[in-house]
Design a protein around this motif. Structure first.
Motif, mmCIF file in Angstrom:
data_model
loop_
_atom_site.group_PDB
_atom_site.id
_atom_site.type_symbol
_atom_site.label_atom_id
_atom_site.label_comp_id
_atom_site.label_asym_id
_atom_site.label_seq_id
_atom_site.Cartn_x
_atom_site.Cartn_y
_atom_site.Cartn_z
ATOM 1 N N GLN A 81 -8.815 6.733 26.074
ATOM 2 C CA GLN A 81 -9.633 7.711 26.180
ATOM 3 C C GLN A 81 -10.757 8.171 25.415
ATOM 4 O O GLN A 81 -11.762 8.402 25.805
ATOM 5 N N GLN A 82 -10.610 7.543 23.825
ATOM 6 C CA GLN A 82 -11.623 8.039 23.470
ATOM 7 C C GLN A 82 -13.054 7.202 23.473
ATOM 8 O O GLN A 82 -13.996 7.837 23.686
ATOM 9 N N VAL A 83 -12.745 5.827 23.873
ATOM 10 C CA VAL A 83 -13.666 5.014 24.498
ATOM 11 C C VAL A 83 -14.403 5.768 25.740
ATOM 12 O O VAL A 83 -15.683 5.751 25.997
ATOM 13 N N VAL A 84 -13.346 6.324 27.207
ATOM 14 C CA VAL A 84 -14.154 6.602 28.326
ATOM 15 C C VAL A 84 -15.009 7.742 27.690
ATOM 16 O O VAL A 84 -15.923 8.522 28.455
ATOM 17 N N GLU A 85 -14.565 8.524 26.946
ATOM 18 C CA GLU A 85 -15.276 10.178 26.786
ATOM 19 C C GLU A 85 -16.254 9.993 25.898
ATOM 20 O O GLU A 85 -17.698 10.969 26.298
ATOM 21 N N LYS A 86 -16.670 8.595 25.105
ATOM 22 C CA LYS A 86 -17.922 8.783 24.330
ATOM 23 C C LYS A 86 -18.376 8.493 25.212
ATOM 24 O O LYS A 86 -19.794 8.921 25.527
ATOM 25 N N GLU A 87 -18.329 6.927 26.324
ATOM 26 C CA GLU A 87 -19.523 6.421 26.957
ATOM 27 C C GLU A 87 -19.201 7.081 28.380
ATOM 28 O O GLU A 87 -20.594 5.893 29.259
ATOM 29 N N GLY A 88 -18.452 7.657 28.664
ATOM 30 C CA GLY A 88 -18.279 7.711 30.566
ATOM 31 C C GLY A 88 -17.814 6.411 31.472
ATOM 32 O O GLY A 88 -18.323 6.802 32.600
ATOM 33 N N LEU A 90 -16.002 2.638 31.670
ATOM 34 C CA LEU A 90 -15.386 1.285 30.800
ATOM 35 C C LEU A 90 -15.655 -0.238 32.307
ATOM 36 O O LEU A 90 -15.266 0.298 33.312
ATOM 37 N N ASP A 91 -16.061 -1.573 31.763
ATOM 38 C CA ASP A 91 -16.675 -2.154 32.204
ATOM 39 C C ASP A 91 -15.882 -3.338 32.283
ATOM 40 O O ASP A 91 -15.611 -4.410 33.146
ATOM 41 N N VAL A 92 -15.526 -3.674 31.524
ATOM 42 C CA VAL A 92 -14.569 -4.559 30.764
ATOM 43 C C VAL A 92 -13.271 -4.826 30.222
ATOM 44 O O VAL A 92 -14.024 -3.992 28.933
ATOM 45 N N LEU A 93 -12.443 -5.034 30.123
ATOM 46 C CA LEU A 93 -11.539 -5.261 29.083
ATOM 47 C C LEU A 93 -10.827 -6.611 28.748
ATOM 48 O O LEU A 93 -10.876 -7.337 29.695
ATOM 49 N N VAL A 94 -10.840 -7.600 27.441
ATOM 50 C CA VAL A 94 -10.669 -8.596 26.809
ATOM 51 C C VAL A 94 -9.838 -9.032 26.200
ATOM 52 O O VAL A 94 -9.014 -7.368 24.937
ATOM 53 N N ASN A 95 -8.550 -8.832 26.634
ATOM 54 C CA ASN A 95 -6.955 -8.980 25.749
ATOM 55 C C ASN A 95 -6.888 -9.896 25.098
ATOM 56 O O ASN A 95 -6.259 -10.712 25.539
ATOM 57 N N MET A 96 -7.054 -10.515 22.920
ATOM 58 C CA MET A 96 -7.268 -11.299 22.864
ATOM 59 C C MET A 96 -6.001 -11.078 21.295
ATOM 60 O O MET A 96 -5.299 -11.875 21.195
ATOM 61 N N ALA A 97 -5.533 -9.558 21.641
ATOM 62 C CA ALA A 97 -4.241 -9.628 20.116
ATOM 63 C C ALA A 97 -3.042 -10.143 20.788
ATOM 64 O O ALA A 97 -2.935 -10.183 21.556
ATOM 65 N N GLY A 98 -2.973 -10.920 19.795
ATOM 66 C CA GLY A 98 -1.714 -11.512 19.983
ATOM 67 C C GLY A 98 -0.737 -11.792 18.731
ATOM 68 O O GLY A 98 -1.562 -11.973 17.208
ATOM 69 N N ILE A 99 0.011 -12.552 18.561
ATOM 70 C CA ILE A 99 1.007 -12.479 17.204
ATOM 71 C C ILE A 99 1.936 -14.072 17.332
ATOM 72 O O ILE A 99 2.528 -14.046 18.563
ATOM 73 N N CYS A 127 -2.064 -2.234 28.229
ATOM 74 C CA CYS A 127 -3.918 -1.923 28.097
ATOM 75 C C CYS A 127 -4.235 -2.191 29.123
ATOM 76 O O CYS A 127 -5.747 -1.845 29.881
ATOM 77 N N CYS A 128 -3.906 -3.201 29.933
ATOM 78 C CA CYS A 128 -4.580 -3.342 31.714
ATOM 79 C C CYS A 128 -4.354 -2.066 31.902
ATOM 80 O O CYS A 128 -4.799 -1.834 32.907
ATOM 81 N N ARG A 129 -3.026 -1.637 32.228
ATOM 82 C CA ARG A 129 -2.761 0.006 33.100
ATOM 83 C C ARG A 129 -3.590 0.660 32.632
ATOM 84 O O ARG A 129 -3.900 1.644 33.567
ATOM 85 N N GLU A 130 -3.865 0.816 31.764
ATOM 86 C CA GLU A 130 -5.269 2.594 30.998
ATOM 87 C C GLU A 130 -5.742 1.624 31.824
ATOM 88 O O GLU A 130 -7.665 2.441 31.927
ATOM 89 N N ALA A 131 -6.364 0.325 31.513
ATOM 90 C CA ALA A 131 -7.612 0.175 31.636
ATOM 91 C C ALA A 131 -8.433 -0.185 32.925
ATOM 92 O O ALA A 131 -9.173 0.307 34.181
ATOM 93 N N LEU A 132 -6.689 0.253 34.102
ATOM 94 C CA LEU A 132 -7.464 -0.619 35.497
ATOM 95 C C LEU A 132 -7.783 1.010 36.298
ATOM 96 O O LEU A 132 -9.198 0.573 37.152
ATOM 97 N N PRO A 133 -7.413 2.363 36.282
ATOM 98 C CA PRO A 133 -8.301 3.233 37.072
ATOM 99 C C PRO A 133 -9.914 3.540 36.762
ATOM 100 O O PRO A 133 -10.475 4.011 37.932
ATOM 101 N N HIS A 134 -10.099 3.083 35.134
ATOM 102 C CA HIS A 134 -11.048 2.934 34.969
ATOM 103 C C HIS A 134 -12.398 1.839 35.585
ATOM 104 O O HIS A 134 -13.971 1.875 35.919
ATOM 105 N N LEU A 135 -11.382 0.823 35.377
ATOM 106 C CA LEU A 135 -12.187 -0.336 36.194
ATOM 107 C C LEU A 135 -12.359 -0.137 36.959
ATOM 108 O O LEU A 135 -13.249 -0.899 38.401
ATOM 109 N N VAL A 136 -12.150 0.168 38.218
ATOM 110 C CA VAL A 136 -11.493 0.078 39.473
ATOM 111 C C VAL A 136 -13.190 1.352 39.648
ATOM 112 O O VAL A 136 -14.362 0.861 41.017
ATOM 113 N N LYS A 137 -13.587 2.073 38.754
ATOM 114 C CA LYS A 137 -14.561 2.618 39.147
ATOM 115 C C LYS A 137 -15.711 1.894 39.496
ATOM 116 O O LYS A 137 -16.825 2.426 39.705
ATOM 117 N N THR A 138 -16.060 1.393 38.385
ATOM 118 C CA THR A 138 -17.207 0.369 37.622
ATOM 119 C C THR A 138 -16.889 -1.046 38.823
ATOM 120 O O THR A 138 -17.818 -2.045 38.302
#
Length: 257
Positions: A81-88, A90-99, A127-138
């Protein structure tokens, strides 16, 4: 560093950006013009990543960070929400976090197993779930982090391998689910890469059968560098990978051929 500008004006979120492959990816994308946000629980590491990215920034690229845990659903919702509200956008999500937690399977507690699953697999899903609605738009795309453990037996890594196998399957499912909406979803499967994660595992190998690891390393003992993985991620996430979706690209220096 690349002189390309494939991510000019593109808004990108990179998880696991405090070190290793995530750091290298964020720096690379900013060097190609991305407006990139690094996500990690390690705030000190994120600050270092942003400093490195700013030194390489080109084509209008800039870097910011948000300290958050990808295994916490509310925190994930918050930083998207912070990123999309500030930048308007989202174009790319890169999921590299892991343990990674290496141990004899019979000595692995359920809590330890679930810690890996919750960070690697559940965190990637959230992260994918939250990103997808924004990525559909872009008409954007996702790059996830699988592992060569999804193809070959990696001993003492039952939880890690299970989480990465889930990421591979989820990547392919999402790619087909969103193919008509113009969203691409791919993954990378790194092998031996010189990262803090790999170094920490080597320190935990006392008492384990070292011979079982021989099929996981090159004869010359050469490890790949995070920047080499970032090269592939940048291709997949850019227009150069525009006809690729549902792919899991192995990056292991030929070890598992």
């Amino acid at each position: 560093m690349s002189q390309l500008a494939r991510f000019a004006d593109k808004v990108v979120i990179v998880t696991g950006a405090a070190s290793g492959i995530g750091r290298a990816v964020l720096v690379r994308l900013v060097s190609e013009g991305a407006i990139a946000y690094g996500i990690d629980v390690n705030e000190a590491g994120l600050k270092e990543t942003v400093e490195l990215a700013e030194k390489q920034a080109a084509a209008g690229g800039r870097a910011s960070f948000i300290a958050a845990s990808i295994s916490d659903e509310q925190e994930v919702k918050r930083f998207f929400q912070q990123v999309v509200e500030k930048e308007g956008r989202l174009d790319v999500l890169v999921n590299m976090a892991g343990i990674l937690r290496s141990s004899q399977t019979t000595e692995t507690s359920l809590a330890q197993f679930m810690e890996v699953i919750n960070t690697n697999l559940v965190g990637t899903f959230l992260c994918c779930r939250e990103a997808l609605p924004h990525l559909v738009k872009t008409k954007g795309n996702i790059v996830n982090a699988a592992s060569t453990s999804v193809y070959f037996g990696h001993p003492y890594m039952a939880a890690y391998s299970a989480s990465k196998g889930g990421i591979m399957s989820m990547t392919r499912s999402l790619a087909w689910e969103y193919i008509r909406q113009g969203v691409r979803v791919n993954a990378i499967a790194p092998g031996g890469i010189a990262t803090p994660l790999a170094a920490a595992q080597n320190q935990r190998m006392d008492g384990l059968d070292q011979s079982l690891f021989m099929h996981m390393t090159r004869p010359d003992q050469l490890f790949g560098q995070p920047e080499q993985v970032a090269d592939v991620v940048a291709m997949l996430a850019s227009a150069d990978g525009g006809f690729m979706t549902g792919e899991v690209v192995k990056i292991d220096g030929g070890v598992h051929n």
